[in-house]
Scaffold this motif. Structure first.
Motif, PDB file in Angstrom:
ATOM      1  N   ARG A 137       5.976 -10.306 -92.437  1.00  0.00           N
ATOM      2  CA  ARG A 137       4.769  -9.684 -92.988  1.00  0.00           C
ATOM      3  C   ARG A 137       3.612  -9.720 -92.003  1.00  0.00           C
ATOM      4  O   ARG A 137       3.531 -10.604 -91.153  1.00  0.00           O
ATOM      5  N   ASP A 138       2.728  -8.783 -92.143  1.00  0.00           N
ATOM      6  CA  ASP A 138       1.474  -8.845 -91.397  1.00  0.00           C
ATOM      7  C   ASP A 138       0.802 -10.188 -91.676  1.00  0.00           C
ATOM      8  O   ASP A 138       0.787 -10.664 -92.816  1.00  0.00           O
ATOM      9  N   ARG A 139       0.238 -10.777 -90.643  1.00  0.00           N
ATOM     10  CA  ARG A 139      -0.442 -12.082 -90.662  1.00  0.00           C
ATOM     11  C   ARG A 139       0.528 -13.265 -90.693  1.00  0.00           C
ATOM     12  O   ARG A 139       0.102 -14.415 -90.683  1.00  0.00           O
ATOM     13  N   ALA A 140       1.830 -13.009 -90.754  1.00  0.00           N
ATOM     14  CA  ALA A 140       2.789 -14.103 -90.894  1.00  0.00           C
ATOM     15  C   ALA A 140       2.842 -14.964 -89.644  1.00  0.00           C
ATOM     16  O   ALA A 140       2.735 -14.469 -88.520  1.00  0.00           O
ATOM     17  N   TYR A 141       3.015 -16.251 -89.848  1.00  0.00           N
ATOM     18  CA  TYR A 141       3.274 -17.192 -88.769  1.00  0.00           C
ATOM     19  C   TYR A 141       4.562 -17.926 -89.099  1.00  0.00           C
ATOM     20  O   TYR A 141       4.704 -18.504 -90.186  1.00  0.00           O
ATOM     21  N   HIS A 142       5.510 -17.898 -88.155  1.00  0.00           N
ATOM     22  CA  HIS A 142       6.800 -18.538 -88.394  1.00  0.00           C
ATOM     23  C   HIS A 142       7.208 -19.412 -87.207  1.00  0.00           C
ATOM     24  O   HIS A 142       8.370 -19.439 -86.810  1.00  0.00           O
ATOM     25  N   GLY A 143       6.235 -20.135 -86.660  1.00  0.00           N
ATOM     26  CA  GLY A 143       6.533 -21.002 -85.538  1.00  0.00           C
ATOM     27  C   GLY A 143       6.537 -20.239 -84.229  1.00  0.00           C
ATOM     28  O   GLY A 143       6.299 -19.033 -84.174  1.00  0.00           O
ATOM     29  N   LEU A 144       6.863 -20.962 -83.149  1.00  0.00           N
ATOM     30  CA  LEU A 144       6.746 -20.390 -81.814  1.00  0.00           C
ATOM     31  C   LEU A 144       8.013 -20.515 -80.981  1.00  0.00           C
ATOM     32  O   LEU A 144       7.964 -20.439 -79.757  1.00  0.00           O
ATOM     33  N   HIS A 145       9.162 -20.707 -81.633  1.00  0.00           N
ATOM     34  CA  HIS A 145      10.425 -20.552 -80.917  1.00  0.00           C
ATOM     35  C   HIS A 145      10.688 -19.056 -80.715  1.00  0.00           C
ATOM     36  O   HIS A 145       9.895 -18.212 -81.128  1.00  0.00           O
ATOM     37  N   GLY A 146      11.814 -18.729 -80.117  1.00  0.00           N
ATOM     38  CA  GLY A 146      12.077 -17.340 -79.760  1.00  0.00           C
ATOM     39  C   GLY A 146      12.063 -16.383 -80.933  1.00  0.00           C
ATOM     40  O   GLY A 146      11.340 -15.374 -80.929  1.00  0.00           O
ATOM     41  N   LEU A 147      12.829 -16.675 -81.972  1.00  0.00           N
ATOM     42  CA  LEU A 147      12.877 -15.789 -83.132  1.00  0.00           C
ATOM     43  C   LEU A 147      11.588 -15.861 -83.932  1.00  0.00           C
ATOM     44  O   LEU A 147      11.092 -14.844 -84.422  1.00  0.00           O
TER      45      LEU A 147
END
Length: 417
Positions: A137-147
Motif C-alpha cells: 500500500r501507499d505509505r507502507a513500511y515493511h522493513g529494509l531487507h531486499g523484498l
C-alpha cells in the motif's frame, strides 16, 4: 578515535548524527537514561517495540538461565532446541489463525522477506506461474531487507538503487480506498498477483489506522483474485492495538502474519511468521513429492531469544498489559484531541491502538520539534509526512501519557509567532 566514531547508524544522515548523537545508557519502566545522566520518557518505545518497558530483571534472568544451559542450536534440517519448539507451539495457539505453522526469524525485516518469498513459492507450487507480483500500500513500511525495501510504499526507501525496485514485480495500491485498490489491481492484472501485504495500522508511514471495513475488504479482494493476504503485524502484534493481534481486533484471518518487536519487547532480536494451513500443509504432507521451502537463518529459533520471548509473553499475560494498552488508547486519544486545533498541526491520527501520530504543517520542521520535545524530557521522532510518532510502553501511567501531549503542545506553542 573518539568513542563510536566507527558506528554507522541506520536511517541516518551521518554528518548530522555525528554532531547530535544521543547515547542511551540505561532504562527502567517507561524511561531511559542518557550517558550524561538525563532521564527521558520513552514515548516511542524504542522503535515501536518496548511494550513491557525497560529493565525487566525477569527477562534478563530468563536469558541468563537459558545461556547457561544452551545459548542456542540451529533449527536447520532435523535439528531443533526446546525453547524454539515451545515458542512455536505457543504462538500457533495464541495467534488468530487456527493450526498455523510457525517459522522463526531474527526480526521484522527477516519476517517480511520470508513471507514475500513464501508467497511467491506458494504461487509457483500451485501452478500459478504468472503470479510474480507483490502488492503493498501507499505509505507502507515493511522493513529494509531486499523484498521489504522493494514493496515499500515510501518511495525514498526504494530510490537510488538504479531501478524502480530492488526486486522486480512490485506495485502499490491506495491506502484506505478499496475502489482505488480494485482499479489498480485490474491495471496490474489480478492473475499476476501473488500476495497483498498490509500493515493493519500503518506505522512508519505516518500512523494511519484502517478505514471502516477496509482491511476486511482488502482480505476478501486478495482471496477473490486468488492471491494470499499477508498481515504485517511487526508493530501491531502483541498488544499494541488492545488485542493480542490487530487481526483479532478487525476480524481478519490472514494467510500469513509477520511478527517481531513486541514478541520480545526488544530484549532480544527475534521475529516470527505464522502460516495458515492452506499455505503450510503442502510442506508438511507425508508424500514422496512433498516440497521443501528452501529458506532459513542461522539464528532463526535462537534458543536464548526464544526464552526471552517466553518470559516477555508471560509478563504481558500476567500483568494484563494488553488490556492496559486498550485502556491507554482512549487516554491517548483524549489528551491529543486538543492538538487538532493547534495552528501548527495538520492532523492528529489516533484511535486505532495505543499509538498515534501528530502530523505537523509542511512548513514546520518536524525533526526540530521532535528534538525540542526530547530536550524537554520526552523522546519523540519525526516520521513520514512530518508526523510525530507516539507509541509508549504499555507500563506508562495516564499522567505520563498526558505529559507527552503537554510537552508537544509546549514545544509547538514556542514556535507560534
Amino acid at each position: 578515535m573518539t568513542l563510536g566514531e566507527a558506528l554507522w547508524h541506520g536511517q541516518a544522515h551521518m554528518p548530522t548524527t555525528a554532531r547530535t548523537r544521543l547515547t542511551i545508557a540505561g532504562g527502567d519502566g517507561a524511561y531511559v537514561t542518557t550517558d550524561d545522566g538525563r532521564r527521558l520518557l520513552d514515548a516511542t518505545a524504542g522503535l515501536w517495540h518496548t511494550n513491557v518497558g525497560h529493565g525487566r530483571e525477569r527477562i534478563a534472568r530468563a536469558a541468563y538461565d537459558q545461556m547457561c544451559r544452551l545459548e542456542t542450536y540451529h533449527c536447520f534440517g532435523r535439528f531443533a532446541n526446546e525453547p524454539a519448539l515451545r515458542l512455536a507451539d505457543r504462538l500457533s495457539a495464541l495467534g488468530p489463525v487456527d493450526g498455523a505453522k510457525v517459522m522463526l526469524t531474527s526480526g521484522g525485516s527477516d519476517s517480511v522477506d520470508l513471507a514475500c518469498k513464501l508467497a511467491l513459492r506458494h504461487a509457483q507450487l500451485s501452478g500459478d506461474t504468472t503470479r510474480t507480483v507483490l502488492v503493498s500500500r501507499d505509505r507502507a513500511y515493511h522493513g529494509l531487507h531486499g523484498l521489504g525495501t522493494s514493496i515499500a510504499g515510501l518511495p525514498y526507501n526504494r530510490d537510488g538503487y538504479g531501478s524502480p525496485s530492488l526486486v522486480p514485480d512490485t506495485a502499490r495500491i491506495p491506502t484506505n480506498d478499496l475502489d482505488g485498490a480494485r482499479a489498480q489491481i485490474e491495471r496490474i492484472g489480478p492473475e499476476r498477483i501473488a500476495a497483498i501485504v498490509a500493515e493493519p495500522v500503518i506505522g512508519t508511514g505516518g500512523v494511519h489506522g484502517p478505514a471502516e471495513g477496509y482491511l476486511e475488504g482488502l482480505q476478501a479482494l486478495a482471496h477473490d483474485i486468488g492471491a494470499l493476504f499477508v498481515a504485517d503485524e511487526v508493530i501491531t502484534g502483541f498488544g499494541r492495538t488492545g488485542h493480542w493481534f490487530a487481526s483479532d481486533r478487525w476480524g481478519l484471518q490472514p494467510d500469513v502474519i509477520t511478527l517481531a518487536k513486541g514478541l520480545t519487547s526488544g530484549y532480544a532480536p527475534l521475529g516470527a511468521v505464522l502460516v495458515a494451513p492452506r499455505v503450510a500443509d503442502r510442506f508438511f504432507a507425508d508424500t514422496p513429492d512433498t516440497p521443501m521451502f528452501r529458506h532459513g537463518l542461522t539464528y532463526s529459533g535462537h534458543a536464548t531469544a526464544c526464552a526471552v520471548a517466553e518470559a516477555n509473553l508471560d509478563i504481558l499475560a500476567e500483568e494484563e498489559l494488553v488490556a492496559r494498552a486498550a485502556a491507554a488508547e482512549d487516554v491517548l486519544t483524549k489528551v491529543l484531541d486538543p492538538l487538532r486545533d493547534h495552528p501548527l498541526v495538520a492532523e492528529v491520527r489516533s484511535g486505532a491502538g495505543f499509538l498515534a501520530g501528530v502530523a505537523l504543517r509542511a512548513d514546520v520542521d518536524g525533526a526540530a520539534v521532535a528534538a525540542d520535545v526530547t530536550d524537554e524530557g520526552v523522546i519523540l521522532r519525526a516520521i513520514h509526512e512530518n508526523t510525530l510518532q507516539i507509541c509508549p510502553p504499555f507500563v506508562v501511567t495516564d499522567d505520563e501519557v498526558d505529559h507527552i501531549a503537554t510537552t508537544i503542545r509546549t514545544a509547538l506553542d514556542r514556535r507560534v509567532t
